[in-house]
Design a protein around this motif. Structure first.
Motif, mmCIF file in Angstrom:
data_model
loop_
_atom_site.group_PDB
_atom_site.id
_atom_site.type_symbol
_atom_site.label_atom_id
_atom_site.label_comp_id
_atom_site.label_asym_id
_atom_site.label_seq_id
_atom_site.Cartn_x
_atom_site.Cartn_y
_atom_site.Cartn_z
ATOM 1 N N ALA A 89 0.820 -1.209 0.000
ATOM 2 C CA ALA A 89 0.000 0.000 0.000
ATOM 3 C C ALA A 89 0.852 1.257 0.000
ATOM 4 N N ASP A 90 2.017 1.235 0.666
ATOM 5 C CA ASP A 90 2.836 2.447 0.710
ATOM 6 C C ASP A 90 3.433 2.767 -0.657
ATOM 7 N N VAL A 91 3.653 1.734 -1.476
ATOM 8 C CA VAL A 91 4.128 1.964 -2.839
ATOM 9 C C VAL A 91 3.023 2.618 -3.669
ATOM 10 N N VAL A 92 1.797 2.133 -3.505
ATOM 11 C CA VAL A 92 0.651 2.716 -4.215
ATOM 12 C C VAL A 92 0.440 4.163 -3.770
ATOM 13 N N LYS A 93 0.598 4.424 -2.480
ATOM 14 C CA LYS A 93 0.418 5.783 -1.963
ATOM 15 C C LYS A 93 1.423 6.747 -2.577
ATOM 16 N N GLN A 94 2.664 6.306 -2.715
ATOM 17 C CA GLN A 94 3.662 7.166 -3.353
ATOM 18 C C GLN A 94 3.310 7.412 -4.816
ATOM 19 N N GLY A 95 2.784 6.394 -5.468
ATOM 20 C CA GLY A 95 2.323 6.574 -6.839
ATOM 21 C C GLY A 95 1.223 7.622 -6.922
ATOM 22 N N LEU A 96 0.278 7.574 -5.989
ATOM 23 C CA LEU A 96 -0.802 8.561 -5.951
ATOM 24 C C LEU A 96 -0.255 9.976 -5.766
ATOM 25 N N LYS A 97 0.699 10.142 -4.860
ATOM 26 C CA LYS A 97 1.250 11.471 -4.586
ATOM 27 C C LYS A 97 1.908 12.058 -5.833
ATOM 28 N N TRP A 98 2.751 11.265 -6.471
ATOM 29 C CA TRP A 98 3.433 11.763 -7.660
ATOM 30 C C TRP A 98 2.453 11.929 -8.817
ATOM 31 N N GLY A 99 1.495 11.030 -8.935
ATOM 32 C CA GLY A 99 0.507 11.145 -9.996
ATOM 33 C C GLY A 99 -0.281 12.431 -9.899
ATOM 34 N N CYS A 100 -0.779 12.750 -8.696
ATOM 35 C CA CYS A 100 -1.559 13.974 -8.511
ATOM 36 C C CYS A 100 -0.698 15.214 -8.735
ATOM 37 N N ALA A 101 0.554 15.176 -8.309
ATOM 38 C CA ALA A 101 1.428 16.328 -8.475
ATOM 39 C C ALA A 101 1.708 16.606 -9.949
ATOM 40 N N VAL A 102 2.036 15.567 -10.704
ATOM 41 C CA VAL A 102 2.359 15.751 -12.115
ATOM 42 C C VAL A 102 1.103 16.097 -12.909
ATOM 43 N N GLY A 103 -0.023 15.469 -12.564
ATOM 44 C CA GLY A 103 -1.276 15.795 -13.227
ATOM 45 C C GLY A 103 -1.702 17.228 -12.981
ATOM 46 N N SER A 104 -1.553 17.707 -11.740
ATOM 47 C CA SER A 104 -1.919 19.086 -11.404
ATOM 48 C C SER A 104 -1.038 20.079 -12.140
ATOM 49 N N ALA A 105 0.252 19.806 -12.187
ATOM 50 C CA ALA A 105 1.169 20.705 -12.899
ATOM 51 C C ALA A 105 0.860 20.720 -14.389
ATOM 52 N N ASN A 106 0.434 19.574 -14.916
ATOM 53 C CA ASN A 106 0.189 19.464 -16.344
ATOM 54 C C ASN A 106 -0.951 20.364 -16.814
ATOM 55 N N VAL A 107 -2.000 20.512 -16.004
ATOM 56 C CA VAL A 107 -3.142 21.330 -16.445
ATOM 57 C C VAL A 107 -2.804 22.815 -16.463
ATOM 58 N N MET A 108 -1.639 23.172 -15.936
ATOM 59 C CA MET A 108 -1.185 24.558 -15.982
ATOM 60 C C MET A 108 -0.306 24.813 -17.203
ATOM 61 N N THR A 109 -0.156 23.797 -18.050
ATOM 62 C CA THR A 109 0.751 23.869 -19.191
ATOM 63 C C THR A 109 -0.001 23.500 -20.455
ATOM 64 N N ALA A 110 0.097 24.302 -21.493
ATOM 65 C CA ALA A 110 -0.586 24.009 -22.748
ATOM 66 C C ALA A 110 0.129 22.879 -23.479
ATOM 67 N N GLY A 111 -0.652 21.919 -23.993
ATOM 68 C CA GLY A 111 -0.068 20.800 -24.726
ATOM 69 C C GLY A 111 0.062 19.578 -23.847
ATOM 70 N N ALA A 112 -0.449 18.457 -24.323
ATOM 71 C CA ALA A 112 -0.477 17.245 -23.502
ATOM 72 C C ALA A 112 0.899 16.632 -23.292
ATOM 73 N N SER A 113 1.841 16.894 -24.209
ATOM 74 C CA SER A 113 3.169 16.286 -24.097
ATOM 75 C C SER A 113 4.236 17.341 -23.845
ATOM 76 N N ASN A 114 3.865 18.365 -23.136
ATOM 77 C CA ASN A 114 4.791 19.447 -22.786
ATOM 78 C C ASN A 114 5.071 19.367 -21.292
#
Length: 396
Positions: A339-364
């Motif tokens: 579960a702690d491995v999954v939790k770390q995945g969630l943390k990084w996933g949400c962080a990168v996803g949140s940063a991505n919506v502030m940037t134009a272009g899906a692969s930027n």
């Protein structure tokens, strides 16, 4: 050592930024000129994952390669240049295919000498960004020729005999003493229709059997993406017995399971494959994990200024894989993912996803500073700041 192999789609995205969605028969003004970006779930995920590795947020160091199909046209060349620029390999699985001039996906292209010949068109997509959301018009092109039989996955570089490239892989994920690990990520399952109905399942079963004989651990994740056919099938639920981690949006989860809420979805997914970890993204609300017929984990997201939501799910998947690879105790005899491995995945996933919506272009890829700010702010319940970035600097 780890290696990530991505099987998935590749598109060139043509972006239209407007204040409201077009009305049939009407005319809608664009806020800015049309912009072209590399895209597709496979390309987006590979791009963000390599950026995370290169920025050294953690200890992950591994090769990333994408197996997809590209036509011999301008869009195909855009995607090849993008992969070279961002440092991942593209294995073009489109070869030895007879092209019919009457095929709707065929197009005339010029070779280096100016002679014209037929080529299948690289997949491309019109992305309409309006009203804090996006809509797509997609031509899959040569993606419709992509088959599981055309994919040949090599041994991880770390165990290939006489490999001159192994010296470039220098570090192991945390808690790993020695061993080899290969992670297979399926990106945009609903776009690669020839992998449906048992074709991909057989590929994974055979690959797992091969790697077990070679004493190589293999884990599998899958992102379904939106099903443009509206069927939400492709025998995906049957495939889940071969998938360790299923990453999808809330809309996708409800559509795949034919459920009205996540509780119902959790029951359907558990009945299909009790060992599969289902990760559900919930936009600004973060993400949750469904397992054992219930919600087992959750992760909030940082509050951010929305610029372009396109590709946020793929950015989340890349972030999740990064956290997963960084914290997975690969040498443990316990085959279940802690579960702690999954939790770390969630943390990084949400962080990168949140940063991505502030940037134009899906692969930027977003900057290291912005991702880390999102990572730390999402853990601060007392922090009400909305992270914002100058619109002009983001879209330059």
């Amino acid at each position: 050592m780890s290696e990530v192999v991505i099987i998935g789609d590749a598109f060139v995205d043509i972006f239209c930024f407007c204040t409201k969605l077009p009305v049939l028969g009407g005319d809608t003004l664009l806020e800015q000129p049309l912009k072209t970006y590399p895209g597709g779930s496979g390309v987006n995920t590979a791009t963000h994952l390599v950026a995370l590795i290169n920025n050294k947020h953690g200890s992950v160091s591994c090769n990333v390669e994408l197996h997809t199909v590209l036509g011999n046209d301008d869009n195909g060349r855009i995607l090849k240049r993008h992969a070279e620029l961002h440092g991942f390999d593209i294995r073009n699985c489109l070869s030895n295919i007879d092209i019919d001039a009457d095929d709707a996906s065929s197009t005339q292209v010029a070779d280096d000498r100016g002679a014209t010949k037929l080529s299948l068109a690289t997949g491309h997509c019109i992305v309409i960004v309006a009203e804090d959301d996006r809509s797509f018009l997609t031509h899959r092109g040569c993606i419709d020729q992509f088959t599981s039989e055309s994919v040949n996955i090599d041994l991880p570089i770390s165990v290939m005999p006489h490999s001159s490239s192994s010296a470039s892989i220098t570090s192991l994920p945390n808690n790993c003493n020695a061993s080899s690990h290969q992670h297979l990520h399926i990106a945009g399952y609903f776009n690669i229709t020839n992998f449906w109905y048992g074709s991909l399942k057989k590929k994974i079963i055979d690959l797992k059997a091969e790697r077990e004989e070679q004493n190589i651990r293999i884990t599998v994740s899958l992102v379904p993406q939106f099903d443009a056919s509206g069927k939400w099938d492709g025998d995906l639920l049957d495939l889940l017995t071969c998938v360790d981690i299923l990453i999808m949006s809330e809309t996708e989860a409800l559509s795949i399971t034919k459920s009205d809420n996540l509780s119902g979805a959790a029951h359907v997914l558990n009945d299909a494959s009790p060992d599969t970890i289902a990760v559900v993204t919930r936009s600004s609300q973060g993400a949750v994990v469904l397992q054992n017929r219930t919600q087992t984990l959750s992760q909030s997201a940082a509050s951010v200024e929305l610029v372009d939501p396109t590709g946020a799910g793929d950015a989340f998947a890349a972030g999740f894989l990064y956290g997963f690879l960084d914290y997975l105790p690969q040498c443990s005899e316990n085959k279940r993912i802690p579960a702690d491995v999954v939790k770390q995945g969630l943390k990084w996933g949400c962080a990168v996803g949140s940063a991505n919506v502030m940037t134009a272009g899906a692969s930027n890829p977003s900057s290291k500073l912005l991702i880390e700010k999102c990572y730390f702010n999402q853990e601060r319940e007392d922090l009400k700041e909305v992270i914002s970035v100058s619109k002009n600097s983001i879209q330059a």
